[in-house]
Write a protein that holds these residues in place. Structure first.
Motif, PDB file in Angstrom:
ATOM      1  N   ARG A   1       0.811  -1.214   0.000  1.00 56.48           N
ATOM      2  CA  ARG A   1       0.000   0.000   0.000  1.00 56.48           C
ATOM      3  C   ARG A   1       0.850   1.272   0.000  1.00 56.48           C
ATOM      4  O   ARG A   1       0.447   2.308  -0.540  1.00 56.48           O
ATOM      5  CB  ARG A   1      -0.931  -0.008   1.218  1.00 56.48           C
TER       6      ARG A   1
ATOM      7  N   TYR B   1       1.254   3.134  -3.376  1.00 60.69           N
ATOM      8  CA  TYR B   1      -0.024   3.386  -4.056  1.00 60.69           C
ATOM      9  C   TYR B   1       0.134   4.313  -5.261  1.00 60.69           C
ATOM     10  O   TYR B   1       0.765   5.368  -5.192  1.00 60.69           O
ATOM     11  CB  TYR B   1      -1.027   3.967  -3.065  1.00 60.69           C
TER      12      TYR B   1
ATOM     13  N   THR C   1      -4.900   3.396 -10.449  1.00 66.64           N
ATOM     14  CA  THR C   1      -6.188   3.088  -9.839  1.00 66.64           C
ATOM     15  C   THR C   1      -7.325   3.766 -10.591  1.00 66.64           C
ATOM     16  O   THR C   1      -8.406   3.191 -10.772  1.00 66.64           O
ATOM     17  CB  THR C   1      -6.185   3.530  -8.364  1.00 66.64           C
TER      18      THR C   1
ATOM     19  N   ASP D   1      -4.035  -6.977   2.488  1.00 64.88           N
ATOM     20  CA  ASP D   1      -4.090  -5.525   2.465  1.00 64.88           C
ATOM     21  C   ASP D   1      -4.456  -5.005   1.071  1.00 64.88           C
ATOM     22  O   ASP D   1      -5.227  -4.053   0.919  1.00 64.88           O
ATOM     23  CB  ASP D   1      -2.733  -4.947   2.898  1.00 64.88           C
ATOM     24  N   TYR D   2      -3.897  -5.644   0.037  1.00 64.81           N
ATOM     25  CA  TYR D   2      -4.241  -5.291  -1.350  1.00 64.81           C
ATOM     26  C   TYR D   2      -5.725  -5.528  -1.600  1.00 64.81           C
ATOM     27  O   TYR D   2      -6.426  -4.684  -2.191  1.00 64.81           O
ATOM     28  CB  TYR D   2      -3.371  -6.119  -2.301  1.00 64.81           C
TER      29      TYR D   2
ATOM     30  N   PHE E   1      -7.885  -2.866   0.084  1.00 62.86           N
ATOM     31  CA  PHE E   1      -7.933  -1.627  -0.697  1.00 62.86           C
ATOM     32  C   PHE E   1      -8.919  -1.742  -1.865  1.00 62.86           C
ATOM     33  O   PHE E   1      -9.695  -0.818  -2.137  1.00 62.86           O
ATOM     34  CB  PHE E   1      -6.527  -1.289  -1.225  1.00 62.86           C
ATOM     35  N   CYS E   2      -8.887  -2.859  -2.559  1.00 63.75           N
ATOM     36  CA  CYS E   2      -9.764  -3.042  -3.723  1.00 63.75           C
ATOM     37  C   CYS E   2     -11.228  -3.092  -3.313  1.00 63.75           C
ATOM     38  O   CYS E   2     -12.089  -2.483  -3.971  1.00 63.75           O
ATOM     39  CB  CYS E   2      -9.377  -4.309  -4.472  1.00 63.75           C
TER      40      CYS E   2
ATOM     41  N   GLN F   1     -12.539  -1.707  -0.690  1.00 67.98           N
ATOM     42  CA  GLN F   1     -12.903  -0.374  -0.236  1.00 67.98           C
ATOM     43  C   GLN F   1     -13.065   0.599  -1.402  1.00 67.98           C
ATOM     44  O   GLN F   1     -13.975   1.424  -1.419  1.00 67.98           O
ATOM     45  CB  GLN F   1     -11.823   0.134   0.718  1.00 67.98           C
ATOM     46  N   THR F   2     -12.198   0.467  -2.417  1.00 74.51           N
ATOM     47  CA  THR F   2     -12.170   1.423  -3.516  1.00 74.51           C
ATOM     48  C   THR F   2     -13.237   1.127  -4.572  1.00 74.51           C
ATOM     49  O   THR F   2     -13.884   2.044  -5.094  1.00 74.51           O
ATOM     50  CB  THR F   2     -10.780   1.417  -4.177  1.00 74.51           C
TER      51      THR F   2
END
Length: 913
Positions: A128, A131, A136, A184-185, A188-189, A191-192
C-alpha cells in the motif's frame, strides 16, 4: 504451515458437506442416458436471470507495462528472459483503448464483464505504501463506463501477474508474509471498487500458480475480510476460479472410474474439496502424495470448509487440459465435455451455484475475423451448459466466453488467438473487429440460448397414397442352381422321438423330370420374405455388369444369372413389391466393368458408352417385363472420378436412356433415370453472405456436375466453368451441340442418395480439410451426432428443396430414420417438394455389412429395431396427427406403384444410410 495451506485457510468458502466421492456416479449416469436422443441438440432457453459474460486478464490485454507509474510484474520480467520471443508490454493496449473495449462489450450485449486488476499498476511494489493514483483511476474509469452501459463488473484480484518486487524480495507466494500483503491489497480493492462490484474472483486458477509456477501453492486472505467488513454493506459474492479438464475411463471397469476420479481430485479437488466439502484434501491425493502433501489441523479444517459463495469454474483449451501433466491422467483419456464436468462438480460438492468464469477455444495466430472452429466450440460449450441446466438439473448461473479480444496468450505468446474480437497488432490504435464468433455469441445472448423454431419441431402429417416406400441393397444374394428338389437322398422322419430327419445311407430317388421354377430358389424366397417384413412396396438393388456380360459381348451373356434376376424380380412383383434396378453401381474398390473394358482404360475408353448402352438394352429386353423403374448409374458423381470419366458416364447414361425411350418404353411403360450422391452443403456462417458462394460452388462441382447437363441446360454449370477458367484449367470437357442435345432431358425422375451434411467456409484453418482447388474449408458442427458421419436430418430437407426449382438395438439408425423421414415430410408438406418416395439403405448386413436392418449371427437372422421402426412409419404412411381420421387410399395395389406419377419433375426418391 505451507503457502497453499494458508491460502485455503484465508480463502474459506461456504457450502454444505457432500458425500465423499459423490461425483463417482457421473460416468455411470451418462453411460445410461438414451442414445442417441441425449446427444441430439437441445433447443431451449436459459433462465431469465442467467449471466452472460465475456472476460480478459490484465497482463494479456492492458499493455502500458511502464506507463503512469506502473511497477513490473513477474510476467514483465519472465518474458525478458530465456528464449522468449514476445512480451505483453503492449498486448492489446486496452489501457489506452477503454472506449474500444466498451464498444465491443456493448455490441456483444453481455450482462457482465470479467477483468482482472493489475496488482502492480495499483501498488507498483506490491504494498500500500507504493499506491499509484493514476493506475487506480484507470480501473475506476473502466468500471464507471461499464455501469453506464449497464454491464456488471466481475473483478479478479490476481490473475498470475504478481508484482515483481514481491517475487525478488520475498520469494513470491512461497513466503507466508504474502498472506498479509495480499490481504491488504484486497482490502484496498474492496474499499475502492466494492460499491460497484458484486462478483469478485480472488485468485484465478491456483493450480497453475501452485504447480506450474512455484510448486508450493498460493495463498490469500481475502474472503473472511470481505465477509466480515464489506459484505453487509456491499452485498457482493466471492469465489476463487478453479480450472479443470474432463477425463473418461479407458476401460469400463470400476478401477478405471476410480482413476478418473483421482485425476479430477489432483487437479480440481486439490483446492475444491477443502473449500467445498470437508476442509481436507481428497483421500486419493493424500494416499498417493503422502508426506509431500501438507496436513490440516482440525481447527484449520473447520476454518476452511463451508464458506463459498459460488463455484467459479474455468474450462477450455488453453488451461484446462493442454497444460496438464500426462501423469495426472492416471492412464485414462482426456475429453472435452463441459456438461459432464458440471454434473461432477454438482454431485461432488453438493450442488453449489456454478458460474463458468472462463470457457472457449482458440484459433491460430494468422486467423483474422473468420474463426469457424472457435464459433462451433463456443456453440458446443454453451449447448452443454444448457443441457446441464435443463436435463441434469445443475444450478449453472452464468457463462463467460473467453476472451473479449485477442491478446498475449501466456506461453503461446501471439501464436494463438482467443478473442471474440480480432486485434490488428500492426495498427497504432490496435484496431478491433468482431469475428464471426462474436456475431454468433451476440445472437445467442439476444435469444437467451437456442429457442425452438418451427422448423426444429417434428412435423405431423402423411405422405400421398402413392408414395414409394423402399429399401435398398447394393447387391443381392445370387444362387445359380435351384436348391429346391436338388437333394436326391431318402430320409426317415423320427416322429416318435425328437422329430428329426434321418438320412438313409445308400438310398436315393431318381432325378425329378421337371422344368425349374422361380420358387425353386431358396435364396429368392428368403430375401423376398425379408423385404416383405420391412413393409416396403419398393426394393432397389444393383446388377453386376461384369457378371452379366463377362466377355463384354452382349451376344454371349450369362443367361443363368439373367434367369436368376428374372426370377427375383418376378417374385418381388408377386409380393406386391416394385423392383428398382440399377445397371451400374459405382464403387471406388472396383470398376465392375467387363474385363475387356476394365483392362482397356475403363470409362476413358471411347467404346465404353456404346457398350453400356448395349448392356442396358440387354437388361431391358430380359428383365423389362418385371422392372419398370431403372437407374442407369448409381452415384457416379464421386470426387475421385475425373471430369473426363464423368463426361463419358454422362454420354453412357444418355445413350441408355434414349435406347429405352425409343425401343422399349412404348411396350414396357417404365421409367429411367440416374441416382446422384447428394450430401447437403451448408455455409459455416449462416449469417455471412461470404460463405453462401462457396457452398453453392461445392454443390455445383459435386452435384451440378451431373445434374445440370441432364436436368438443366445440357451443359456443365456456369459457375463450374467460370471457376475452372479462373484457375486456367482445361480439365472440364466441352459438349458439342450433338452431345448436348443427346444428354439434355434424359430423365424420368430425379433420384438422390443422401447421407449427411457438411459445412463449408471460405476461411482457411489448417486443422480442417481444405480443398485448394475450390478454395473452401470443409468442417462440421461439433454439436452434431457422429455415426461416424454427421447425423444432420435438416440437411435432407434443404437438399430436396435445392433440387425442386448396442449392435442390433441400432438406436442411432432408428433416430436417423425417424428424423430424416420427418424432414422429408416437411419438404413435402411445407416446402411443396414433389417428393415421390423414400428408400432406406440397407436391407441386410449380409450384403451391406453394418448397414442392414437385418443382422446375421452364426447364420441366425436378427431383426433390428430400425426395421420395426421403419415398418411402423410405412404402415402409418408418415406421422399422422393424433386422433385424425385414417387416410383413405386405394386398396388394390398398382402393378408398378408410383409409375403413373413419375413425370419429368424432381424428386422421385433417394437412398439413405
Amino acid at each position: 504451515m505451507s503457502g497453499l495451506l494458508a491460502l485455503l485457510i484465508f480463502l474459506g468458502f461456504t457450502s454444505a458437506a457432500a458425500k465423499p466421492n459423490a461425483g463417482l456416479k457421473t460416468w455411470g449416469r451418462f453411460s445410461k442416458l438414451p442414445y442417441p436422443g441425449d446427444k441430439a441438440f437441445l433447443y431451449d432457453t436459459f433462465p431469465g436471470d442467467f449471466i452472460w459474460a465475456v472476460g480478459t486478464a490484465a497482463y494479456q490485454v492492458e499493455g502500458a507495462f511502464e506507463k503512469d507509474g506502473k511497477g513490473l510484474s513477474v510476467w514483465d520480467t519472465f518474458t525478458r528472459g530465456g528464449n522468449r520471443m514476445a512480451t505483453g508490454d503492449v498486448g492489446s493496449d486496452s489501457y489506452h483503448n477503454i472506449h474500444a473495449d466498451i464498444r465491443a462489450i456493448r455490441q456483444l450485449g453481455v450482462s457482465h464483464y470479467r477483468f482482472s486488476l493489475s496488482w502492480s499498476r495499483i501498488f507498483p511494489n506490491g504494498t500500500r505504501g507504493s499506491y499509484n493514483e493514476i493506475g487506480t483511476n484507470y480501473y475506476r474509469t473502466l468500471i464507471k463506463r461499464l455501469r453506464e452501459i449497464r454491464v456488471q463488473p466481475v473483478v479478479t484480484l490476481y490473475h498470475w501477474d504478481l508484482p515483481d518486487h514481491l517475487q525478488q524480495t520475498l520469494g513470491g507466494w512461497s513466503n507466508p508474509e504474502l498472506v498479509g500483503i495480499f490481504r491488504d491489497y484486497a482490502d484496498f480493492c474492496f474499499q475502492t471498487f466494492g460499491n460497484d462490484v458484486k462478483y469478485w474472483i480472488t485468485i484465478d486458477n491456483p493450480f497453475v500458480v501452485a504447480r506450474h509456477g512455484y510448486g508450493t501453492g498460493a495463498h490469500a486472505a481475502a474472503w473472511h475480510l470481505y465477509h466480515r467488513h464489506y459484505r453487509p454493506r456491499q452485498q457482493g459474492r466471492l469465489s476463487m476460479a478453479l480450472a479443470s479438464h474432463w477425463i473418461k475411463p479407458s476401460r469400463t471397469r470400476l478401477e478405471s472410474l476410480r482413476e478418473c476420479q483421482c485425476s479430477l481430485d489432483h487437479v480440481l479437488g486439490w483446492f475444491a474439496r477443502p473449500l467445498f466439502t470437508d476442509g481436507d484434501y481428497p483421500p486419493c491425493m493424500k494416499a498417493r502424495l503422502g508426506s509431500r502433501l501438507p496436513s490440516f489441523t482440525p481447527e484449520e479444517k473447520e476454518q476452511v470448509k463451508g464458506t463459498a459463495d459460488f463455484f467459479a469454474l474455468s474450462h477450455g483449451a488453453a488451461l484446462s487440459f493442454q497444460l496438464i501433466n500426462d501423469s495426472l491422467k492416471f492412464g485414462q483419456q482426456e475429453d472435452l465435455d463441459l456438461r459432464m464436468l458440471l454434473y461432477w462438480v454438482n454431485a461432488e460438492y453438493n450442488k453449489p451455484p456454478i458460474f463458468v468464469v472462463q470457457s472457449g477455444w482458440y484459433v491460430l495466430g494468422n486467423t483474422k475475423t473468420e474463426d469457424p472452429k472457435h464459433m462451433y466450440y463456443l456453440k458446443r460449450f454453451i449447448a452443454e451448459a444448457l443441457k446441464s441446466i435443463i436435463i441434469d438439473g445443475v444450478n449453472v448461473i452464468g457463462y463467460t466466453a473467453w476472451s473479449l479480444i485477442d491478446g498475449f496468450e501466456w506461453h503461446r505468446e501471439y501464436g494463438i488467438r482467443r478473442g471474440l474480437y480480432y486485434v490488428d497488432f500492426n495498427t497504432p490504435d490496435m484496431k478491433r473487429e468482431p469475428k464471426t464468433s462474436a456475431t454468433f455469441y451476440r445472437n445467442v445472448i439476444q435469444r437467451n440460448g437456442f429457442p425452438e423454431l418451427p422448423e426444429n419441431r417434428p412435423a405431423q402429417g402423411i405422405f400421398p397414397c402413392d408414395f414409394a416406400w423402399g429399401v435398398s441393397a447394393n447387391s443381392i444374394q445370387v444362387e445359380t442352381t435351384p436348391s429346391q428338389f436338388a437333394d436326391l437322398s431318402v430320409y426317415l422322419w423320427n416322429i416318435s422321438n425328437n422329430g428329426e430327419l434321418m438320412r438313409l445311407e445308400g438310398f436315393s430317388v431318381p432325378p425329378v423330370r421337371r422344368t425349374p421354377h422361380c420358387a425353386d430358389y431358396a435364396t429368392i424366397r428368403q430375401q423376398v420374405d425379408e423385404i416383405q417384413q420391412v413393409g416396403v412396396n419398393h426394393f432397389h438393388f444393383s446388377l453386376n455388369w461384369s457378371a452379366v456380360v463377362p466377355t463384354g459381348d452382349v451376344a454371349h451373356p450369362n443367361t443363368t444369372l439373367l434367369g436368376y434376376y428374372r426370377c427375383f424380380t418376378h417374385q418381388l412383383l408377386q409380393a406386391n413389391i416394385t423392383p428398382v434396378v440399377t445397371l451400374w453401381h459405382h464403387t471406388r474398390q472396383r470398376s465392375s466393368l467387363p474385363a475387356p473394358l476394365d483392362t482397356a482404360n475403363k470409362w476413358m475408353n471411347r467404346e465404353t458408352p456404346e457398350a453400356f448402352a448395349d448392356y442396358a438394352r440387354l437388361c431391358y429386353r430380359e428383365l423389362g417385363a418385371h422392372v419398370k423403374m431403372w437407374i442407369t448409374l448409381n452415384e457416379p458423381n464421386d470426387e475421385m472420378v475425373s471430369y473426363q470419366e464423368g463426361h463419358q458416364m454422362l454420354l453412357a447414361h444418355a445413350l441408355a436412356w434414349h435406347a429405352y425411350d425409343r425401343e422399349f418404353r412404348h411396350a414396357q411403360r417404365g421409367k429411367v433415370s440416374l441416382a446422384l450422391h447428394m450430401d447437403w452443403v451448408e455455409p459455416a456462417f449462416s449469417f455471412s453472405r461470404e460463405d453462401v458462394e462457396p457452398a453453392k460452388r461445392v454443390l455445383d462441382f459435386r452435384v451440378g456436375w451431373f445434374a445440370e447437363p441432364i436436368f438443366g441446360s445440357g451443359d456443365y454449370p456456369l459457375g463450374m466453368r467460370s471457376w475452372l477458367r479462373q484457375l486456367n484449367s482445361l480439365d472440364l470437357p466441352v459438349f458439342n451441340e450433338k452431345d448436348r442435345q443427346l444428354v439434355k432431358g434424359t430423365y424420368d425422375f430425379f433420384a438422390i442418395s443422401h447421407f449427411s451434411t457438411k459445412l463449408v467456409t471460405h476461411a482457411k484453418e489448417d486443422s480442417y480439410t481444405y480443398t485448394a482447388m475450390l478454395e473452401v474449408q470443409h468442417m462440421i458442427d461439433t454439436t452434431w451426432i457422429m455415426s461416424p458421419r454427421p447425423v444432420v436430418p435438416w440437411g435432407l430437407r434443404k437438399a430436396l428443396s435445392w433440387e425442386d426449382p448396442a449392435r442390433f438395438k441400432d438406436s442411432l439408425r432408428v433416430y436417423y430414420l425417424y428424423n430424416y423421414i420427418n424432414e422429408a415430410l416437411k419438404a413435402y408438406t411445407l416446402d411443396g417438394v414433389n417428393l415421390k418416395g423414400y428408400f432406406a439403405y440397407a436391407l441386410s448386413d449380409q450384403r451391406d455389412r453394418g448397414f442392414g436392418m437385418y443382422g446375421h449371427v452364426h447364420e441366425q437372422v436378427i431383426i433390428k429395431a430400425s426395421l420395426s421402426n421403419y415398418r411402423n412409419i410405412i404402415q402409418h404412411n408418415g406421422f399422422p396427427i393424433k386422433g385424425a381420421a385414417p387416410q383413405q387410399c386405394p386398396s388394390m395395389p398398382q402393378p408398378c406403384l408410383g409409375c403413373h406419377v413419375l413425370v419429368k419433375r424432381p424428386v422421385v426418391g433417394f437412398l439413405t444410410l
